[in-house]
Structure formats: C-alpha cells, structure tokens
Enzyme design. Structure first.
Site, short mmCIF file in Angstrom:
data_model
loop_
_atom_site.label_atom_id
_atom_site.label_comp_id
_atom_site.label_asym_id
_atom_site.label_seq_id
_atom_site.Cartn_x
_atom_site.Cartn_y
_atom_site.Cartn_z
N LYS A 147 6.71 -5.82 -1.36
CA LYS A 147 6.06 -7.11 -1.54
C LYS A 147 6.95 -8.03 -1.83
O LYS A 147 6.93 -9.21 -1.37
CB LYS A 147 5.05 -6.89 -2.89
CG LYS A 147 4.07 -7.81 -2.78
CD LYS A 147 2.62 -7.37 -3.47
CE LYS A 147 1.58 -7.93 -3.26
NZ LYS A 147 0.34 -7.88 -3.98
N LYS A 160 -4.52 1.87 5.02
CA LYS A 160 -5.71 0.79 5.26
C LYS A 160 -4.83 -0.52 5.42
O LYS A 160 -5.37 -1.42 6.00
CB LYS A 160 -6.22 0.54 3.93
CG LYS A 160 -7.49 1.71 3.59
CD LYS A 160 -7.72 2.11 2.29
CE LYS A 160 -8.29 3.33 2.08
NZ LYS A 160 -8.42 3.85 0.57
N LYS A 167 2.70 5.03 10.37
CA LYS A 167 1.36 5.77 9.13
C LYS A 167 0.29 5.24 9.29
O LYS A 167 0.09 3.93 9.11
CB LYS A 167 2.35 5.73 8.23
CG LYS A 167 1.81 6.49 7.08
CD LYS A 167 2.14 6.03 5.65
CE LYS A 167 0.92 5.80 4.65
NZ LYS A 167 1.33 5.26 3.40
P1 TYM Z 1 -3.77 6.48 -2.00
O1 TYM Z 1 -5.39 6.17 -2.55
O2 TYM Z 1 -3.22 5.47 -1.43
O3 TYM Z 1 -4.13 7.83 -1.03
C1 TYM Z 1 -4.59 8.80 -1.61
C2 TYM Z 1 -3.80 10.28 -0.66
O4 TYM Z 1 -3.90 10.03 0.55
C3 TYM Z 1 -2.59 10.40 1.05
N1 TYM Z 1 -2.32 9.58 2.24
C4 TYM Z 1 -1.73 10.03 3.41
N2 TYM Z 1 -1.48 11.37 3.76
C5 TYM Z 1 -0.75 11.71 4.85
N3 TYM Z 1 -0.93 10.77 5.89
C6 TYM Z 1 -1.23 9.29 5.51
N4 TYM Z 1 -1.22 8.48 6.59
C7 TYM Z 1 -1.69 9.01 4.38
N5 TYM Z 1 -2.42 8.06 3.78
C8 TYM Z 1 -2.74 8.26 2.66
C9 TYM Z 1 -1.72 9.84 -0.29
O5 TYM Z 1 -0.36 10.44 -0.09
C10 TYM Z 1 -2.35 10.33 -1.42
O6 TYM Z 1 -2.23 11.68 -1.63
N6 TYM Z 1 -1.07 6.10 -6.15
C11 TYM Z 1 -2.04 7.03 -5.36
C12 TYM Z 1 -3.35 7.20 -6.09
C13 TYM Z 1 -2.82 7.98 -7.50
C14 TYM Z 1 -2.39 9.34 -7.64
C15 TYM Z 1 -2.04 9.54 -9.03
C16 TYM Z 1 -2.10 10.32 -6.77
C17 TYM Z 1 -2.83 7.47 -8.64
N7 TYM Z 1 -2.28 8.33 -10.01
C18 TYM Z 1 -1.52 10.69 -9.74
C19 TYM Z 1 -1.49 11.60 -7.36
C20 TYM Z 1 -1.31 11.69 -8.87
C21 TYM Z 1 -2.44 6.28 -4.14
O7 TYM Z 1 -2.33 5.20 -4.03
O8 TYM Z 1 -3.15 7.26 -3.21
#
Ligand code: TYM
Length: 320
Positions: A110, A192, A189
């Site tokens: 960002k 969203k 990748k």
């Molecule tokens: P988030 O909401 O962006 O994504 C949720 C999960 O989906 C996985 N993911 C992917 N895996 C493979 N290929 C892709 N293109 C892809 N896009 C998304 C992400 O790796 C994730 O596992 N920060 C986290 C949420 C969170 C969290 C935590 C996760 C908050 N606290 C503690 C684990 C432990 C997040 O933004 O995920």
C-alpha cells in the site's frame, strides 16, 4: 494437533479460499481441537459499511457450514465475540518491532503505491498473531499468502517467551502444495482485490460466462502443450476427477484441441463439484437462528480457551 484458522468476511468466498484453506479446515476438524473464525476485526480495516460487514459475517458462517464445517467437531465463531484476543493483541503490540511490521507485504504494498495506510493495516499481523496464540494452536492451515504473517507470529511469540518465560505455543503454517496459490481467471493469484475470482457460490450461468472469458495464450490449436503451468488446466484440476484430469492432460500433450473445449469442461466440472454445497447453503440460509446459535456456542467455547491463555500471558508480564 491444535488447529486454528480464519477467513475475512470481505465479500463472497472464492476458489482460492476454498482450495487453499477451507478444504483443509474440513479435513482437520476432527483433530484434538480445531478453531475456525470469521475475522471481522481484520475486515474492518477495509469494509467500512456496517450493514455490509454484518451481512458478510453471517454469510461467511453459512458458507463454511455449507462447505462441510461441522460445529460438533470444530469450534466456529466470530472474531469480535472473543474480546480476550484484542487484549492479548495489546500485550504483543508492546513488544512488536516497527521494522518487522514495516516489512509485511499488505502494508508495504500500500505504501509503495503511495496510498494512505492506517494503524489497523500496519498492526494487522499482530492481531493475527494474537488470534493464533490465544488458542495454543500448533497448526495453521492457510494459503501461501499468509506464510509471512505466521512467521511474524512466531517471531512475536518467541521474543515474548524469551522475555517473560514459556507462555505461548509455537505455531506452524500448513500449506497444501497443490493449491497453495490458486490462480485467478487472468493467471495471477486469485484475489478479491485483483477482480479475477471464481466464487464458490456464484450463479452457475454467470460463472460459466466468466470461465469462457478466462485468458489463454494464442498458440495454434494443433500445437501440443504442456498442461503444467497452464492456469486453465490448473483450475480444471481442482474440480475434475482424477480420470478427467489425466484425460485432459493427455489432450494437452497431444494438441489439436481448442481452449473453448477446456473451458466448457471446467464450467461443467465446477457446477458439479459445488452442487451439494450449494443445496446445503440454501437450506442453512433459511435458518438464521440456527446459525446465530452455532456462533454463540462457538464463541463461548473460544472465550474459555482464550481466557486461559490471556491469564497466563498477563501473569507472566506482571499485569496483576
Ligand atoms: P483471507 O480472508 O484473505 O483468506 C482466507 C484464506 O484463503 C487463502 N487464500 C488462498 N489460498 C490459495 N490461493 C489463493 N489464491 C488464495 N487466496 C486466499 C488465504 O491464504 C487464507 O488462508 N489474514 C487472514 C485471516 C486471518 C487469519 C488469522 C488466518 C486473520 N487471523 C489467523 C489464519 C490465522 C486473511 O486475510 O485471510
């Protein structure tokens, strides 16, 4: 194994979320303990519309249940219903080096674009560390974009333990090789923020249209092609059966096919793959009271666990 993971309610979940993370949640839900939550505090750094955030949060719970998460095996809850985690976050913030957070990609990207960043985004990885450490988790199933955050969590936990004594369990990321980084419709990748997603519960007709627009290379149809490294084939592999995948790989290697055929096969396989979950989702969506009950029950169990870890951490650092 003690498992924990979270997903942000920032919109409709996509194939990256499912094949990178949610599928692992389901596989691991029978472990000794498993905690899965909807990260609405994290989502607040981007979703600033109260009604939308509340709707996305409930939708995410319905999505996870429809995809097979079983609340009798795993604890499912909403992040903000466990205030102990936010308190633990403060304890970790007091010892979090600025340099460590400055290197984290969400904030760094960002800033590199010249966009204004806030303290919520900057300290996002510390809240994530608190999420993980609050449940004594040793295993965190995620896609590879979260590896850096889990490294930060390990750094914060080990420096806290070093300073105050053995309080936190050291967690490890759990990544699926085949789908650590699911590609989007443009080959980048799936995300969203790149507007290249295939959503899990998208209307099949709308999804078919999107699939027909997937970018492909312009090599002649006759030319044999290597399926590996082709994002259309990669997406197909996720939803096709093993036999279908092998037949498609052979077609690629032989040449003389059109990408239109592959796209059609992909749309058919996708519709079939998620059809049961789609039916279950419609049933669950009609029972909001049941969803609220599951989440309240999950939050009560999560608070109990997080409360114990928080008490341990407070005592260790002299907060009496
Ligand atoms: P988030 O909401 O962006 O994504 C949720 C999960 O989906 C996985 N993911 C992917 N895996 C493979 N290929 C892709 N293109 C892809 N896009 C998304 C992400 O790796 C994730 O596992 N920060 C986290 C949420 C969170 C969290 C935590 C996760 C908050 N606290 C503690 C684990 C432990 C997040 O933004 O995920």
């Amino acid at each position: 194994m003690r498992v924990l993971s979270g997903i942000q309610p920032t919109g409709r979940p996509h194939w990256g979320n499912y094949f990178g993370a949610i599928r692992q949640y389901i596989d691991l839900q029978g472990e000794q303990a498993s905690y899965y939550f909807i990260a609405n505090l994290h989502a607040l750094t981007t979703v600033r519309d109260s009604k939308l955030l509340a709707r996305y949060t409930l939708d995410a719970a319905i999505d996870l249940l429809a995809l097979g998460l079983d609340p009798t095996q795993a604890t499912l809850f909403v992040q903000s219903a466990v205030p102990e985690v936010s308190e633990l976050c403060w304890l970790l913030l007091t010892g979090a080096p600025m340099g460590l957070l400055e290197r984290c990609h969400a904030y760094k990207d960002k800033k590199a674009k010249g966009l204004p960043a806030d303290a919520g985004l900057f300290t996002y990885p510390v809240l994530m560390a608190a999420d993980i450490l609050a449940y004594d988790s040793d295993t965190v199933p995620v896609g590879d974009d979260q590896i850096q955050h889990i490294e930060v969590c390990r750094d914060l936990a080990s420096s806290f333990n070093h300073h105050f004594g053995q309080v936190f369990v050291m967690p490890k990321a759990k990544i699926l090789d085949a789908s650590a980084k699911v590609p989007g419709t443009d080959g980048e990748k799936m995300s969203k923020s790149y507007n290249n997603t295939l959503e899990i519960f998208e209307d099949p007709k709308a999804q078919r249209k999107k699939i027909m627009r997937i970018t492909t290379d312009s090599r002649p149809m006759e030319e044999p092609k290597d399926p590996l490294g082709d994002h259309l084939f990669q997406l197909y592999s996720l939803v096709a059966t093993t036999d279908e995948r092998e037949a498609m790989a052979a077609l690629y290697r032989r040449g003389g096919f059109g990408y239109g055929e592959v796209k059609k096969a992909l749309a058919d396989a996708a519709e079939r793959y998620f059809s049961e979950a789609r039916t279950r989702r419609a049933e669950l969506a009609a029972q909001p009271d049941r969803i609220h009950h599951i989440l309240a029950d999950g939050a009560a169990r999560a608070r109990q666990q997080a409360g114990q870890v928080l008490a341990r951490a407070k005592k260790a650092c002299g907060l009496i």
